[in-house]
Design a protein around this motif. Sequence first.
Motif, PDB file in Angstrom:
ATOM      1  N   ASP A  20      -3.006   8.454   0.493  1.00 14.90           N
ATOM      2  CA  ASP A  20      -2.301   8.056   1.708  1.00 14.90           C
ATOM      3  C   ASP A  20      -0.885   8.624   1.786  1.00 14.90           C
ATOM      4  OD1 ASP A  20      -0.789   6.537  -0.048  1.00 14.90           O
ATOM      5  OD2 ASP A  20      -1.528   4.606   0.666  1.00 14.90           O
ATOM      6  N   GLY A  21      -0.511   9.468   0.809  1.00 15.06           N
ATOM      7  CA  GLY A  21       0.780  10.138   0.867  1.00 15.06           C
ATOM      8  C   GLY A  21       1.867   9.509   0.030  1.00 15.06           C
ATOM      9  N   ARG A  22       1.675   8.306  -0.483  1.00 16.31           N
ATOM     10  CA  ARG A  22       2.691   7.684  -1.326  1.00 16.31           C
ATOM     11  C   ARG A  22       2.788   8.397  -2.683  1.00 16.31           C
ATOM     12  NH1 ARG A  22       0.794   1.807  -2.100  1.00 16.31           N
ATOM     13  NH2 ARG A  22      -1.245   2.832  -1.825  1.00 16.31           N
ATOM     14  N   SER A  23       4.000   8.494  -3.200  1.00 19.07           N
ATOM     15  CA  SER A  23       4.230   9.024  -4.549  1.00 19.07           C
ATOM     16  C   SER A  23       4.795   7.888  -5.399  1.00 19.07           C
ATOM     17  CB  SER A  23       5.203  10.198  -4.516  1.00 19.07           C
ATOM     18  OG  SER A  23       4.643  11.311  -3.862  1.00 19.07           O
ATOM     19  N   MET A  24       3.910   7.189  -6.111  1.00 21.58           N
ATOM     20  CA  MET A  24       4.321   5.989  -6.836  1.00 21.58           C
ATOM     21  C   MET A  24       4.791   6.354  -8.239  1.00 21.58           C
ATOM     22  SD  MET A  24       3.982   3.824  -4.486  1.00 21.58           S
ATOM     23  CE  MET A  24       4.457   2.382  -5.457  1.00 21.58           C
ATOM     24  N   LEU A  25       5.990   5.895  -8.574  1.00 17.46           N
ATOM     25  CA  LEU A  25       6.606   6.222  -9.860  1.00 17.46           C
ATOM     26  C   LEU A  25       5.833   5.612 -11.016  1.00 17.46           C
ATOM     27  CD1 LEU A  25       9.105   7.500 -11.290  1.00 17.46           C
ATOM     28  CD2 LEU A  25      10.124   5.205 -11.195  1.00 17.46           C
ATOM     29  N   ILE A  26       5.627   6.420 -12.058  1.00 15.28           N
ATOM     30  CA  ILE A  26       4.988   5.954 -13.291  1.00 15.28           C
ATOM     31  C   ILE A  26       6.027   5.792 -14.397  1.00 15.28           C
ATOM     32  CG2 ILE A  26       3.255   6.481 -15.046  1.00 15.28           C
ATOM     33  CD1 ILE A  26       1.879   8.219 -12.871  1.00 15.28           C
ATOM     34  N   THR A  27       6.799   6.848 -14.637  1.00 13.63           N
ATOM     35  CA  THR A  27       7.835   6.801 -15.658  1.00 13.63           C
ATOM     36  C   THR A  27       8.828   7.908 -15.377  1.00 13.63           C
ATOM     37  OG1 THR A  27       8.273   6.766 -18.064  1.00 13.63           O
ATOM     38  CG2 THR A  27       6.608   8.312 -17.282  1.00 13.63           C
ATOM     39  N   ASP A  28       9.972   7.881 -16.044  1.00  9.54           N
ATOM     40  CA  ASP A  28      10.980   8.918 -15.842  1.00  9.54           C
ATOM     41  C   ASP A  28      11.781   9.148 -17.117  1.00  9.54           C
ATOM     42  OD1 ASP A  28      12.383   6.548 -15.846  1.00  9.54           O
ATOM     43  OD2 ASP A  28      13.210   6.753 -13.834  1.00  9.54           O
ATOM     44  N   GLY A  29      12.537  10.240 -17.133  1.00 12.60           N
ATOM     45  CA  GLY A  29      13.337  10.584 -18.290  1.00 12.60           C
ATOM     46  C   GLY A  29      14.442  11.543 -17.914  1.00 12.60           C
ATOM     47  N   ILE A  30      15.361  11.788 -18.850  1.00  8.61           N
ATOM     48  CA  ILE A  30      16.520  12.633 -18.560  1.00  8.61           C
ATOM     49  C   ILE A  30      17.011  13.267 -19.852  1.00  8.61           C
ATOM     50  CG2 ILE A  30      18.267  10.815 -18.869  1.00  8.61           C
ATOM     51  CD1 ILE A  30      19.641  11.916 -16.307  1.00  8.61           C
ATOM     52  N   GLN A  31      17.687  14.416 -19.728  1.00 11.13           N
ATOM     53  CA  GLN A  31      18.263  15.092 -20.889  1.00 11.13           C
ATOM     54  C   GLN A  31      19.567  15.771 -20.477  1.00 11.13           C
ATOM     55  OE1 GLN A  31      17.134  15.325 -24.237  1.00 11.13           O
ATOM     56  NE2 GLN A  31      19.159  16.213 -24.536  1.00 11.13           N
ATOM     57  N   ARG A  32      20.619  15.539 -21.234  1.00  4.73           N
ATOM     58  CA  ARG A  32      21.902  16.221 -20.997  1.00  4.73           C
ATOM     59  C   ARG A  32      21.850  17.584 -21.665  1.00  4.73           C
ATOM     60  NH1 ARG A  32      27.073  12.806 -19.915  1.00  4.73           N
ATOM     61  NH2 ARG A  32      25.739  12.631 -18.065  1.00  4.73           N
ATOM     62  N   MET A  33      22.187  18.632 -20.908  1.00  2.01           N
ATOM     63  CA  MET A  33      21.992  19.996 -21.384  1.00  2.01           C
ATOM     64  C   MET A  33      22.889  20.345 -22.562  1.00  2.01           C
ATOM     65  SD  MET A  33      19.457  21.372 -19.869  1.00  2.01           S
ATOM     66  CE  MET A  33      19.669  23.115 -20.267  1.00  2.01           C
ATOM     67  N   ASN A  49      13.757  20.172 -23.623  1.00  4.47           N
ATOM     68  CA  ASN A  49      12.572  19.346 -23.799  1.00  4.47           C
ATOM     69  C   ASN A  49      12.926  17.894 -23.513  1.00  4.47           C
ATOM     70  OD1 ASN A  49      10.354  21.169 -25.160  1.00  4.47           O
ATOM     71  ND2 ASN A  49      12.309  21.730 -26.084  1.00  4.47           N
ATOM     72  N   ILE A  50      12.102  17.260 -22.705  1.00  6.08           N
ATOM     73  CA  ILE A  50      12.308  15.859 -22.337  1.00  6.08           C
ATOM     74  C   ILE A  50      11.052  15.089 -22.695  1.00  6.08           C
ATOM     75  CG2 ILE A  50      12.821  14.246 -20.463  1.00  6.08           C
ATOM     76  CD1 ILE A  50      14.031  16.656 -18.954  1.00  6.08           C
ATOM     77  N   PHE A  93      23.331  18.657 -25.004  1.00  7.20           N
ATOM     78  CA  PHE A  93      22.599  18.134 -26.156  1.00  7.20           C
ATOM     79  C   PHE A  93      21.136  18.569 -26.113  1.00  7.20           C
ATOM     80  CE2 PHE A  93      25.694  14.518 -25.388  1.00  7.20           C
ATOM     81  CZ  PHE A  93      26.561  14.872 -26.412  1.00  7.20           C
ATOM     82  N   ARG A  94      20.849  19.725 -25.540  1.00  2.92           N
ATOM     83  CA  ARG A  94      19.458  20.090 -25.239  1.00  2.92           C
ATOM     84  C   ARG A  94      18.589  20.270 -26.473  1.00  2.92           C
ATOM     85  NH1 ARG A  94      22.872  24.068 -24.004  1.00  2.92           N
ATOM     86  NH2 ARG A  94      22.758  26.018 -25.183  1.00  2.92           N
ATOM     87  N   GLY A  95      19.184  20.313 -27.676  1.00  2.00           N
ATOM     88  CA  GLY A  95      18.365  20.371 -28.890  1.00  2.00           C
ATOM     89  C   GLY A  95      17.461  19.164 -29.002  1.00  2.00           C
ATOM     90  N   GLY A  96      17.909  18.023 -28.458  1.00  2.00           N
ATOM     91  CA  GLY A  96      17.058  16.848 -28.347  1.00  2.00           C
ATOM     92  C   GLY A  96      16.990  15.981 -29.577  1.00  2.00           C
ATOM     93  N   ASP A  97      17.351  16.515 -30.753  1.00  2.00           N
ATOM     94  CA  ASP A  97      17.256  15.704 -31.969  1.00  2.00           C
ATOM     95  C   ASP A  97      18.628  15.441 -32.585  1.00  2.00           C
ATOM     96  OD1 ASP A  97      17.722  18.285 -32.692  1.00  2.00           O
ATOM     97  OD2 ASP A  97      16.142  18.409 -34.199  1.00  2.00           O
ATOM     98  N   TYR A  98      19.685  15.827 -31.885  1.00  2.00           N
ATOM     99  CA  TYR A  98      21.027  15.506 -32.354  1.00  2.00           C
ATOM    100  C   TYR A  98      21.915  15.275 -31.140  1.00  2.00           C
ATOM    101  CZ  TYR A  98      22.417  20.203 -30.951  1.00  2.00           C
ATOM    102  OH  TYR A  98      22.668  21.324 -30.203  1.00  2.00           O
TER     103      TYR A  98
END
Length: 496
Positions: free
Chosen positions: A308-321, A345-346, A323-328
């Motif tokens: 019907d056209g709705r885009s229902m949110l499931i989950t979300d995430g974010i990453q600051r560039m 990587n997010i 710190f883009r290594g992601g593990d520090y």
Amino acid sequence: TWGPSALGGVQYHTAREEHPNHTCAVPMVNTGAQGYETYFYGGVLEEARLFQLDALGIGLSPIVLANRYDNLFWTIAEEGAYFSSEIHIPTLQIGGWYDHTIDAMMEFYKNSRSDADADVQDQQWLLVGPWVHGGTGAAYVGSAVQGELTYDNAEFKSDSMAWDFLNYYLLDADNGWDDTDLITYYEMGGNDTWHTSNSDDIHATDSDLLFLDKDGALNGDGGVGDDSFVCDPNDPSPTIGGATLSNDLDQGPYNQNSLDVRNDILTFQTRTLANSIAITGRIKIKLFIESDQPDGDIAIRLADLYPDGRSMLITDGIQRMRFRGGDYYEADEDFMEPGEVYEVNIEMPFTNYTWLTGHAIKIYVSGNHAVRFNVNLQDGGEMYVEGDGNVANITVHHNSTYPSSVELPGEDLYLSTFENETVDFEVFPNPAITELIIRGQQFKTFTIYDVIGEECMQSAAFQGKRIDVSSLSQGIYILQLSTVDGVTVQHKFTKK
């Protein structure tokens, strides 16, 4: 008992502190994790939740903002708060897929099954429903209505299971609780049903990839080209529902369609699914980013595009560039240079979801995600200070050299079973004044939705090539067309 820690979470009192009659516990929507990533998701402060805790009188902002990097303070805090090895009693841990603690909860439960006292390791139960954290709106753990969706068979499930658990351990009730499977979890989206498991982890062992492609496509074959958007910190893309905790924000699943009309959002979606796709675990997003500014945030929203056209949110995430290594997340930041392409990587929070046949998988890619998360000024300067910041031109590359992708955790996903038929069509003019003209494919039905997913026009027996849109108000709309074979396509247009 469970009690407040120095950082506003909860911790378990050790054996030397607990009451001798402490028999069992039912902790809800919480976890022993109290470290840097409890407050900084992907290196970005979850600002709205922190300020909500301040409003409740906990007053953590000075401490958290004074430690904006992952330093010794956070190491000590995490070591002092994590208590899976200090559990000496049976527990029923209760969480929700739309709760901000769910990812840490799933890890904590897994650890409790191996770290708790040996005689109670198999008396650690977990219940996860389609619930929000609660506390700021009408939805709460155990209610049927969550955001803009309703889950009738989830109502009071937390109450009934907790009642059976407590009766068994406190009143010696012969109610068969000891035969209850250790994990009970809700499958959202597809069948809206409950499942059980006796494993310590329900994360899928297999996964499959979808690749970002031109024209906003997601497919299993790879992509070409790139797409760009402009991110202005003075007009950040807004938070619409999700795992929030603030009186100023909605919680739970909400329609994301109003984001489609913004020029600071890229969307990518699969074709109509020919088979249901079920996932359980942490979705991983890999993007290749180019920017003309030294810093920025990359935010992802994952949605179910309904027929019907709705885009229902499931989950979300974010990453600051930076710190883009992601593990520090230490003070030695790594800023971007114009003209260079960087991998980011997010990892999204743990979730369980099924997209039904006829639906589509959709992601939104943006810069900022406010006001849930702090707005990045994108100038490479000191974080968490006021300022106008810099407007950033951000490019997402998605080709054989830079294969931006979405990794979905699931067994036998068969992502190649999207509708294989190519629907060759063109809709013009855009913007439209009085009519839309369709060239190419013959369609059987059409429906027009506005940006919040409400139906504006429809025809169940459409045989023509022209649609009169003169009665529509000015704005942006989504035209959904279906072929005689049941293939559904969408086209966004502007009505002048």
